[in-house]
Enzyme design. Structure first.
Site, PDB file in Angstrom:
ATOM      1  N   GLU A 115       0.848  -1.198   0.000  1.00 15.07           N
ATOM      2  CA  GLU A 115       0.000   0.000   0.000  1.00 15.07           C
ATOM      3  C   GLU A 115       0.878   1.240   0.000  1.00 15.07           C
ATOM      4  OE1 GLU A 115      -4.099  -1.542   2.076  1.00 15.07           O
ATOM      5  OE2 GLU A 115      -2.602  -0.704   3.401  1.00 15.07           O
ATOM      6  N   HIS A 239      -9.084   9.581   2.681  1.00 17.04           N
ATOM      7  CA  HIS A 239      -8.622   8.490   1.805  1.00 17.04           C
ATOM      8  C   HIS A 239      -8.784   8.962   0.371  1.00 17.04           C
ATOM      9  CE1 HIS A 239      -8.075   4.564   0.013  1.00 17.04           C
ATOM     10  NE2 HIS A 239      -7.824   4.046   1.200  1.00 17.04           N
ATOM     11  N   HIS A 348     -11.474   9.524   6.233  1.00 17.57           N
ATOM     12  CA  HIS A 348     -11.249   8.088   6.421  1.00 17.57           C
ATOM     13  C   HIS A 348     -10.798   7.711   7.829  1.00 17.57           C
ATOM     14  CE1 HIS A 348     -10.297   4.015   5.262  1.00 17.57           C
ATOM     15  NE2 HIS A 348      -9.034   4.154   5.626  1.00 17.57           N
TER      16      HIS A 348
HETATM   17  P1  FAD Z   1     -14.135   0.565  15.902  1.00 13.71           P
HETATM   18  O1  FAD Z   1     -13.840  -0.697  15.202  1.00 13.71           O
HETATM   19  O2  FAD Z   1     -14.653   1.696  15.103  1.00 13.71           O
HETATM   20  O3  FAD Z   1     -15.180   0.193  17.037  1.00 13.71           O
HETATM   21  C1  FAD Z   1     -15.782   1.193  17.824  1.00 13.71           C
HETATM   22  C2  FAD Z   1     -16.703   0.516  18.807  1.00 13.71           C
HETATM   23  O4  FAD Z   1     -17.162   1.478  19.751  1.00 13.71           O
HETATM   24  C3  FAD Z   1     -17.950  -0.081  18.164  1.00 13.71           C
HETATM   25  O5  FAD Z   1     -18.232  -1.311  18.778  1.00 13.71           O
HETATM   26  C4  FAD Z   1     -19.023   0.924  18.503  1.00 13.71           C
HETATM   27  O6  FAD Z   1     -20.307   0.355  18.587  1.00 13.71           O
HETATM   28  C5  FAD Z   1     -18.550   1.374  19.867  1.00 13.71           C
HETATM   29  N1  FAD Z   1     -19.071   2.683  20.276  1.00 13.71           N
HETATM   30  C6  FAD Z   1     -18.924   3.884  19.661  1.00 13.71           C
HETATM   31  N2  FAD Z   1     -19.569   4.834  20.348  1.00 13.71           N
HETATM   32  C7  FAD Z   1     -20.126   4.222  21.419  1.00 13.71           C
HETATM   33  C8  FAD Z   1     -20.938   4.662  22.477  1.00 13.71           C
HETATM   34  N3  FAD Z   1     -21.326   5.936  22.606  1.00 13.71           N
HETATM   35  N4  FAD Z   1     -21.372   3.755  23.384  1.00 13.71           N
HETATM   36  C9  FAD Z   1     -21.021   2.443  23.281  1.00 13.71           C
HETATM   37  N5  FAD Z   1     -20.240   1.978  22.299  1.00 13.71           N
HETATM   38  C10 FAD Z   1     -19.802   2.862  21.387  1.00 13.71           C
HETATM   39  N6  FAD Z   1      -7.156   0.188   9.128  1.00 13.71           N
HETATM   40  C11 FAD Z   1      -6.157  -0.688   8.842  1.00 13.71           C
HETATM   41  O7  FAD Z   1      -5.201  -0.809   9.616  1.00 13.71           O
HETATM   42  N7  FAD Z   1      -6.224  -1.447   7.719  1.00 13.71           N
HETATM   43  C12 FAD Z   1      -7.256  -1.361   6.824  1.00 13.71           C
HETATM   44  O8  FAD Z   1      -7.282  -2.068   5.834  1.00 13.71           O
HETATM   45  C13 FAD Z   1      -8.293  -0.426   7.089  1.00 13.71           C
HETATM   46  N8  FAD Z   1      -9.320  -0.264   6.219  1.00 13.71           N
HETATM   47  C14 FAD Z   1     -10.349   0.566   6.552  1.00 13.71           C
HETATM   48  C15 FAD Z   1     -11.445   0.660   5.707  1.00 13.71           C
HETATM   49  C16 FAD Z   1     -12.535   1.455   6.042  1.00 13.71           C
HETATM   50  C17 FAD Z   1     -13.719   1.541   5.127  1.00 13.71           C
HETATM   51  C18 FAD Z   1     -12.494   2.202   7.261  1.00 13.71           C
HETATM   52  C19 FAD Z   1     -13.643   3.076   7.662  1.00 13.71           C
HETATM   53  C20 FAD Z   1     -11.395   2.127   8.092  1.00 13.71           C
HETATM   54  C21 FAD Z   1     -10.311   1.319   7.750  1.00 13.71           C
HETATM   55  N9  FAD Z   1      -9.207   1.204   8.583  1.00 13.71           N
HETATM   56  C22 FAD Z   1      -8.207   0.325   8.278  1.00 13.71           C
HETATM   57  C23 FAD Z   1      -9.183   1.868   9.880  1.00 13.71           C
HETATM   58  C24 FAD Z   1      -9.556   0.843  10.955  1.00 13.71           C
HETATM   59  O9  FAD Z   1     -10.577  -0.004  10.450  1.00 13.71           O
HETATM   60  C25 FAD Z   1     -10.066   1.515  12.221  1.00 13.71           C
HETATM   61  O10 FAD Z   1      -9.200   2.554  12.599  1.00 13.71           O
HETATM   62  C26 FAD Z   1     -10.124   0.501  13.359  1.00 13.71           C
HETATM   63  O11 FAD Z   1     -10.903  -0.601  12.975  1.00 13.71           O
HETATM   64  C27 FAD Z   1     -10.707   1.151  14.605  1.00 13.71           C
HETATM   65  O12 FAD Z   1     -10.926   0.145  15.552  1.00 13.71           O
HETATM   66  P2  FAD Z   1     -11.450   0.544  16.996  1.00 13.71           P
HETATM   67  O13 FAD Z   1     -11.527  -0.717  17.766  1.00 13.71           O
HETATM   68  O14 FAD Z   1     -10.650   1.661  17.543  1.00 13.71           O
HETATM   69  O15 FAD Z   1     -12.912   1.137  16.737  1.00 13.71           O
HETATM   70  C1  SIN Z   2      -7.420   0.614   2.495  1.00 18.98           C
HETATM   71  O1  SIN Z   2      -7.652  -0.573   2.336  1.00 18.98           O
HETATM   72  O2  SIN Z   2      -7.125   1.401   1.598  1.00 18.98           O
HETATM   73  C2  SIN Z   2      -7.501   1.156   3.855  1.00 18.98           C
HETATM   74  C3  SIN Z   2      -6.277   0.815   4.563  1.00 18.98           C
HETATM   75  C4  SIN Z   2      -6.171   1.643   5.783  1.00 18.98           C
HETATM   76  O3  SIN Z   2      -7.043   2.458   6.072  1.00 18.98           O
HETATM   77  O4  SIN Z   2      -5.149   1.503   6.463  1.00 18.98           O
END
Ligand code: FAD
Ligand code: SIN
Length: 530
Positions: A115, A239, A348
């Site tokens: 990437e 993104h 993103h």
């Molecule tokens: P999240 O997975 O967002 O989980 C948040 C949790 O908090 C959820 O369970 C939600 O319900 C809960 N929550 C939120 N507010 C409240 C509330 N008020 N009360 C109770 N619960 C709450 N990163 C990579 O490293 N590689 C990738 O390939 C990649 N691709 C991506 C593609 C997309 C489309 C997107 C949007 C992001 C991508 N990212 C990627 C970024 C990555 O997915 C996220 O940064 C990461 O998953 C965040 O994880 P997290 O556990 O911090 O939060």
């Molecule tokens: C992507 O697949 O382009 C997202 C990867 C990332 O957010 O790190």
């Protein structure tokens, strides 16, 4: 003693990669309650496409991954944190393999894709739907663990702090959170000796975002209101390649498409425009560079989108590497094996957030944080692709390990006041929420987007200030709903982003302003203190 505090030792807010990693680590010794807003799969984790960055190839080194992370982060990263995370990546991948994540393999070894910003192939992945596989494996392990209770449909409103103790102790500790049970409409106090905030990012503060509906910055706003510092909120990642489609909004076209040879073209002239912006790295320059280039093309030529084209690769190659995207696009009448995909940049990732140390500790005793809601020092001014899930695994584990290591010092929860609804009524004007929600998101997109100016930031600040009393008034007078909770948090995060952007008098990484185009010699965090 509150009944719920005797049932669970630790509260985890969020069931994504960070929250579930923390819960699984804690559950080796403690009883854990995990709350999620909506479904347990509602966070960004399930949406991740590209994969997880880790040094696994013989030709690759930790130093190379560290250097790539700091180049993307424009030097604002904290070197100690970068080393801490990157050196723990191979072990994190091993744990995921043990949980049964079916990563792609080639001749037995993990297949590594590439990437933007990475000098080597180092992204482990499950086709182009890595997040879904990771989320499913973590959730299965959590569901099977008798020490973990998972409660979906609980929208946390605020952290429980000293202000909510029946008899004020002055300890300054966090004792859990008040949350709305969306099935009953009742607000409950979910108390615990320790709380881990893992509530994800604030992407939905922008009109166009790849993030899911619930990414409204609740964790950042809750921690800020409770008294924790937040940092680098101006560093919002856009993104470069979100699908442009009038019906389907927010569908990401993974960066791995460019990693596997995808090229960007002006849709009318066919000019491969990245050569005008970064002739050396072309489409594989870091995201901020590519997103700004596309934004510039769109604005300069009055375009709706640009073209991303990987049709020079064989149809088998495209279908094999990107089955989910290929299938989705076919349903919309776009065949990526034979022609280009129309794309635009969209918000993103939230690089800033709650300040944490290497143990996931925030400023507040009893409150830890992990994942996208934090600013750990890993990403600096711009996150390197696929470093985010990695951060969730490393800090989810670090925070949980710190709780376990110091558990004997965690005091018992005192009596906590019930949620007071005596002065509120049901709302008779839901339209206020919709209006303010739309206004904030549009204003942030137009005034606080990819390219900024001081004048536009000041306009945004004025509008945010105008909305403050209206939203607080509404919150003070009406029974809470998830929409209202989210609006209050979106507004809070918008304010933190604009305040931070106004303080940074330079262009660095994701913060690009026409008023201060140069980059200062010294890199400084923008730290806001409540
Ligand atoms: P999240 O997975 O967002 O989980 C948040 C949790 O908090 C959820 O369970 C939600 O319900 C809960 N929550 C939120 N507010 C409240 C509330 N008020 N009360 C109770 N619960 C709450 N990163 C990579 O490293 N590689 C990738 O390939 C990649 N691709 C991506 C593609 C997309 C489309 C997107 C949007 C992001 C991508 N990212 C990627 C970024 C990555 O997915 C996220 O940064 C990461 O998953 C965040 O994880 P997290 O556990 O911090 O939060
Ligand atoms: C992507 O697949 O382009 C997202 C990867 C990332 O957010 O790190």
């Amino acid at each position: 003693m509150n009944e719920k505090s005797s049932e669970h030792d630790v509260l985890v807010i969020g069931s994504g990669a960070a929250g579930l990693t923390a819960a699984l680590t804690l559950a080796t010794r403690l009883r854990v309650l995990v709350l999620a807003k909506g479904k347990l799969t509602s966070g960004s984790t399930a949406w991740a496409q590209g994969g997880i960055a880790a040094v696994l190839d013989t030709g690759d080194t930790f130093n190379d991954h560290i250097r790539d992370t700091m180049v993307a982060g424009a030097g604002l990263n904290d070197r100690e944190t970068v080393e801490f995370v990157i050196e723990r990546a191979p072990a994190a991948i091993d744990r995921l393999c043990e949980l049964g994540v079916p990563f792609n393999r080639a001749s037995g070894d993990l297949h590594l894709t590439r990437e933007g910003g990475h000098s080597h192939r180092r992204i482990v992945h499950v086709n182009d739907a890595t997040g879904w596989a990771v989320q499913a494996a973590l959730l299965k392990a959590a569901e099977e663990n008798p020490n973990i209770t998972l409660l979906p449909d609980r929208s946390c409103i605020d952290l429980i702090t000293g202000r909510h103790e029946a008899k004020y102790s002055g300890s300054g500790r966090v004792w859990g959170a008040y949350a709305l049970d969306t099935a009953t409409g009742k607000v409950e106090a979910y108390t615990a000796r320790a709380t881990i905030m893992a509530a994800g990012g604030a992407g939905r503060v922008y009109q166009f975002s790849t993030a899911p509906r619930g990414a409204t910055g609740d964790g950042i706003a809750m921690a800020w209101r409770a008294g924790a510092r937040v940092s680098n909120m101006e560093m919002m990642q856009f993104h470069p390649t979100c699908l442009y489609n009038l019906e389907v909004k927010n569908f990401l076209i993974t960066e791995a498409v460019r990693g596997e040879g995808g090229r960007l073209f002006h849709p009318e002239t066919g000019h491969r425009f990245m050569q005008d912006y970064d002739a050396e790295r072309m489409e594989l320059a870091p995201r901020d560079v590519v997103a700004r280039a596309i934004d510039d093309q769109i604005k300069r030529f009055g375009l709706d989108y640009v073209h991303l084209d990987i049709s020079h690769q064989s149809p088998e190659f495209v279908r094999e590497h990107f089955p989910t995207i290929h299938e989705k696009l076919l349903g919309l009448g776009i065949d990526m094996t034979t022609g280009p995909i129309p794309v635009v940049p969209a918000q993103h990732y939230t690089c800033g957030g709650v300040v944490i140390d290497l143990n996931g500790r925030t400023d507040l005793p009893g409150l830890y944080a992990a994942g996208e809601c934090t600013e750990s020092g890993l990403h600096g001014a711009n996150r390197l692709a696929s470093n985010s899930l990695l951060e969730c695994f490393v800090f989810g584990e670090a925070a949980a390990s710190d709780v376990l290591a110091h558990w004997d010092g965690f005091e018992a929860v005192p009596d906590i006041r019930e949620w007071d609804e005596s002065r509120v009524t049901d709302s008779d004007e839901e339209v206020v929420i919709k209006q303010n929600w739309t206004e904030i998101r549009r204003m942030m997109w137009n005034y606080v987007g990819i390219v900024r100016t001081t004048k536009r930031l000041e306009r945004a600040k004025n509008r945010i200030d105008l909305l403050t009393s209206e939203i607080e008034d509404y919150y003070g007078n009406f029974r809470v709903t998830t929409d209202l909770i989210e609006l209050r948090n979106l507004h809070q995060c918008a304010d933190l982003i604009v305040q931070s952007a106004l303080r940074r008098h330079e262009s660095r990484g994701l913060h690009y302003t026409l008023n201060y185009p140069e980059t200062d010699e010294a890199a400084r965090d923008t730290v806001l203190v409540p």
